[in-house]
Design an enzyme around this catalytic site. Structure first.
Site, PDB file in Angstrom:
ATOM      1  N   THR A  43       0.649  29.847  29.299  1.00 34.60           N
ATOM      2  CA  THR A  43       1.397  31.214  29.264  1.00 34.60           C
ATOM      3  C   THR A  43      -0.021  32.327  29.159  1.00 34.60           C
ATOM      4  O   THR A  43      -0.940  32.168  28.355  1.00 34.60           O
ATOM      5  CB  THR A  43       2.401  31.253  28.533  1.00 34.60           C
ATOM      6  OG1 THR A  43       3.155  32.577  28.925  1.00 34.60           O
ATOM      7  CG2 THR A  43       2.109  31.480  27.020  1.00 34.60           C
ATOM      8  N   CYS A  49       4.192  38.411  21.294  1.00 34.83           N
ATOM      9  CA  CYS A  49       4.930  37.457  21.668  1.00 34.83           C
ATOM     10  C   CYS A  49       4.481  36.048  20.990  1.00 34.83           C
ATOM     11  O   CYS A  49       3.229  36.056  20.886  1.00 34.83           O
ATOM     12  CB  CYS A  49       5.147  37.230  22.964  1.00 34.83           C
ATOM     13  SG  CYS A  49       6.254  38.505  24.235  1.00 34.83           S
ATOM     14  N   HIS A  66       7.725  30.818  25.553  1.00 35.11           N
ATOM     15  CA  HIS A  66       7.145  31.979  25.318  1.00 35.11           C
ATOM     16  C   HIS A  66       8.216  33.017  24.962  1.00 35.11           C
ATOM     17  O   HIS A  66       9.043  33.602  25.401  1.00 35.11           O
ATOM     18  CB  HIS A  66       6.801  32.593  26.635  1.00 35.11           C
ATOM     19  CG  HIS A  66       5.994  33.709  26.652  1.00 35.11           C
ATOM     20  ND1 HIS A  66       4.858  34.209  27.405  1.00 35.11           N
ATOM     21  CD2 HIS A  66       6.213  35.096  26.036  1.00 35.11           C
ATOM     22  CE1 HIS A  66       4.552  35.361  27.528  1.00 35.11           C
ATOM     23  NE2 HIS A  66       4.932  36.020  26.318  1.00 35.11           N
TER      24      HIS A  66
END
Lengths: 182, 205
Positions: A43, A49, A66
């Site tokens: 990702t 995040c 994620h």
């Protein structure tokens, strides 16, 4: 970062993993993916995040999610369980097990949860990275899953790539420019 | 919360107007700073999905300059200005001209960073003035913070601010240009939850 030099901007960090066997799956924000060796899952551009990985080292099954926010809205309803730390960890465990991973062998690695704009203010929005990491740790502990490695906090963005063959998580940053394995 | 449907009608007209006025102020300020005429082109205000924003910014790993200003008083929240790394470098050079040439590397970097922050202050200030003029709301701005990092990481702030209410983000794109160069700025207005109501009422949406 050299602001002053003219010419072509510095190239982004190119993953040097092209020669590795297996396919690479890239997930977006609030997405989840389970992969098996020799495949990899990645990702890009994690700020506050958190990228959480669970791994069964014997069956070589890995899953990545994620995560964007610490907790799902209290009023319940249909939510994307991959978006919130308090629901995403359970969701990842469930999908790992249904894909053939052994519940008792799961180990975790995580990265992200940075504080991108620390100086402007310290409101709820600004420390969301820290809270994302804290909720992940808590839910993992409740599920008796050990965090074997992590690269969290700080002030820089990260791209991550997990290799199911080796069980290593590669972390790439652009400021400072770096690639490391955990 | 911003109502998606209304925003695509009269609400979006309001933002286009806001964009026009803000961009006009910003271009004037920029011409004064650079001592040459600066034009504004094709201002657009639009509502789009978070994933689309990352695509517009050339992917989540593309390096961008993110300039964040906190706003307070009648409306609180943030205004984020995102520039491509190359555009930000060009802007710093244009503002400093040959001023930094003789300086050692480390001091030059520092000077460039403060020049960029100063420009951000002026550009974002132009939009704040436009909002104040159109709504009569009083808005104070903090000192800007500048980061160079992956677009995805910089945009996380938006995803978080808007995340509770869906994945649609409002942004205003402005192109500044003079005879030789052009520069694309992406402005994001990120009100705190309590300020949404104040803004939408004033905006009439």
């Amino acid at each position: 970062m050299n602001l002053y030099t003219t010419g072509i901007p510095e190239k982004r960090i190119i993953p040097n993993n092209a020669a590795l066997p297996g396919k690479l799956f890239v997930i977006g924000i609030a997405e989840l993916k389970i992969v098996k060796a020799p495949d990899r899952v990645s990702t890009l551009g994690l700020g506050s995040c958190v990228g959480l990985v669970l791994y069964d080292a014997v069956n070589k099954i890995g899953g990545m999610v994620h995560i964007m926010l610490p907790s799902a809205p209290a009023n319940g309803g249909a939510v994307n369980r991959s978006k919130y730390a308090d629901t995403a960890v359970g969701e990842l465990i469930r999908l790992m097990v249904s894909s053939g991973a052994a519940r008792g062998r799961l180990a975790a690695k995580m990265a992200g949860g940075a504080h991108m704009f620390g100086a402007v203010c310290n409101g709820d929005i600004m420390n969301v990275g820290e809270r994302n990491v804290a909720v992940c740790r808590r839910v993992l502990r409740e599920n008796a899953i050990a965090v074997t490695a992590e690269d969290t906090g700080g002030t820089c963005g990260r791209s991550i790539e997990f290799c199911c063959e080796t069980g290593r998580l590669q972390i790439r940053t652009v400021s400072p420019r770096d690639i490391r394995l955990i | 919360m911003f109502n998606n449907q209304k925003l695509n009608g009269e609400g979006l007209d309001f933002f286009r107007e806001l964009e026009n006025i803000g961009a006009g102020h910003a271009a004037t300020a920029l011409s004064e700073l650079l001592s040459r005429p600066v034009a504004v082109r094709v201002p657009r205000a639009q509502f789009c999905a978070y994933s689309e924003i990352c695509r517009i910014l050339k992917g989540p790993e593309n390096v961008v300059a993110g300039l964040l200003v906190g706003i307070s008083c009648d409306v609180s929240g943030f205004i984020l200005l995102v520039l491509d790394e190359a555009d930000a470098k060009m802007l710093a050079r244009a503002v400093l001209m040959d001023m930094a040439d003789q300086l050692p590397e480390s001091e030059r970097e520092e000077l460039c960073m403060s020049a960029l922050k100063e420009v951000a202050n002026i550009l974002i200030g132009s939009y704040i003035t436009a909002i104040s003029e159109m709504t009569g709301l009083k808005i104070d701005a903090s000192v800007p913070e500048l980061v160079f990092d992956m677009a995805g990481a910089v945009m996380n702030l938006l995803a978080v601010a808007y995340g509770e209410f869906g994945d649609q983000v409002l942004f205003m794109e402005t192109e500044f240009c003079d005879r030789e160069q052009s520069l694309l700025g992406h402005f994001f207005l990120i009100p705190e939850i309590a300020s949404y109501k104040t803004l939408t009422e004033k905006f009439g949406i």
